[in-house]
Write an enzyme that holds these catalytic residues in place. Structure first.
Site, PDB file in Angstrom:
ATOM      1  N   ASP A   1      19.911  39.386  39.724  1.00  0.00           N
ATOM      2  CA  ASP A   1      20.655  38.432  38.897  1.00  0.00           C
ATOM      3  C   ASP A   1      22.030  38.282  39.553  1.00  0.00           C
ATOM      4  O   ASP A   1      22.917  39.111  39.338  1.00  0.00           O
ATOM      5  CB  ASP A   1      20.782  38.934  37.464  1.00  0.00           C
ATOM      6  CG  ASP A   1      21.537  37.956  36.573  1.00  0.00           C
ATOM      7  OD1 ASP A   1      21.382  36.733  36.770  1.00  0.00           O
ATOM      8  OD2 ASP A   1      22.288  38.415  35.695  1.00  0.00           O
TER       9      ASP A   1
ATOM     10  N   GLU B   1      17.202  34.901  40.421  1.00  0.00           N
ATOM     11  CA  GLU B   1      17.389  33.811  39.471  1.00  0.00           C
ATOM     12  C   GLU B   1      17.754  32.532  40.215  1.00  0.00           C
ATOM     13  O   GLU B   1      18.639  32.529  41.075  1.00  0.00           O
ATOM     14  CB  GLU B   1      18.484  34.150  38.458  1.00  0.00           C
ATOM     15  CG  GLU B   1      18.656  33.085  37.398  1.00  0.00           C
ATOM     16  CD  GLU B   1      19.645  33.485  36.340  1.00  0.00           C
ATOM     17  OE1 GLU B   1      19.201  33.881  35.251  1.00  0.00           O
ATOM     18  OE2 GLU B   1      20.859  33.407  36.606  1.00  0.00           O
TER      19      GLU B   1
ATOM     20  N   ASP C   1      23.481  42.040  33.024  1.00  0.00           N
ATOM     21  CA  ASP C   1      23.045  41.598  34.352  1.00  0.00           C
ATOM     22  C   ASP C   1      21.887  42.456  34.874  1.00  0.00           C
ATOM     23  O   ASP C   1      21.007  41.957  35.563  1.00  0.00           O
ATOM     24  CB  ASP C   1      24.220  41.638  35.343  1.00  0.00           C
ATOM     25  CG  ASP C   1      25.350  40.738  34.910  1.00  0.00           C
ATOM     26  OD1 ASP C   1      25.163  39.513  34.934  1.00  0.00           O
ATOM     27  OD2 ASP C   1      26.408  41.262  34.526  1.00  0.00           O
TER      28      ASP C   1
END
Length: 169
Positions: A7, A73, A146
């Protein structure tokens, strides 16, 4: 199959390494968390040094855990251009770190990750945390967010691998 979920972010880049067999649903063992962490950089540090720190830390994670694949992501656009720019740069060095290790990367947008794990592309953070915690059999929630997001991305990738093993009749 081991997967590194990433992430990306300039201030905090979350990562999680999961192990899970990409078998058909109902087969194999449940995924498990091997390792996770967050790479933090400080706002007062010049941008090149922050990017270098993210790159080096992810390179160390890749070297230590040697994941079979990586999931990151995919970027989505918001109205905060400065945040988007910083995240894109952090994402770029993450992609570079994986490429330098000879790894492959699959990208998932946040809606796909949410849909894969909860059945709704609009799931809230709390719902995602609950699903990740249960799917990995953890006693407590992954922190910071995160790290939980990185684990969710890796779980999405493992589930996508399982779906590829299904036979269409």
């Amino acid at each position: 199959m081991s997967v590194l979920g990433i992430d990306p972010g300039m201030h905090e880049t979350g990562w999680a390494v999961l192990d899970g067999a990409p078998a058909s649903p109902g087969e194999g063992r449940p995924p498990r968390l091997i390792a996770s962490g967050v790479i933090r950089t400080l706002p007062g540090v010049p941008l090149p040094q922050r990017l270098k720190a993210i790159h080096a830390a992810l390179g160390a994670v890749l070297a230590e855990h040697k994941p079979e694949s990586c999931a990151i992501e995919e970027m989505f656009f918001t109205t905060r251009a400065r945040t988007v720019s910083a995240t894109l740069q952090a994402r770029g060095v993450a992609l570079l770190a994986v490429a330098q290790c000879g790894g492959t990367v699959v990208e998932y947008n946040p809606k796909t990750v949410k849909l894969s794990l909860t059945g709704s592309g609009r799931a809230e953070k709390a719902q995602m945390q609950t699903v990740v915690t249960k799917a990995l059999g953890l006693a407590g929630k992954l922190r910071p967010n995160d790290v939980a997001d990185a684990a969710a991305i890796a779980l999405c990738h493992l589930r996508a691998g399982r779906m590829k093993g299904l036979k269409v009749l």
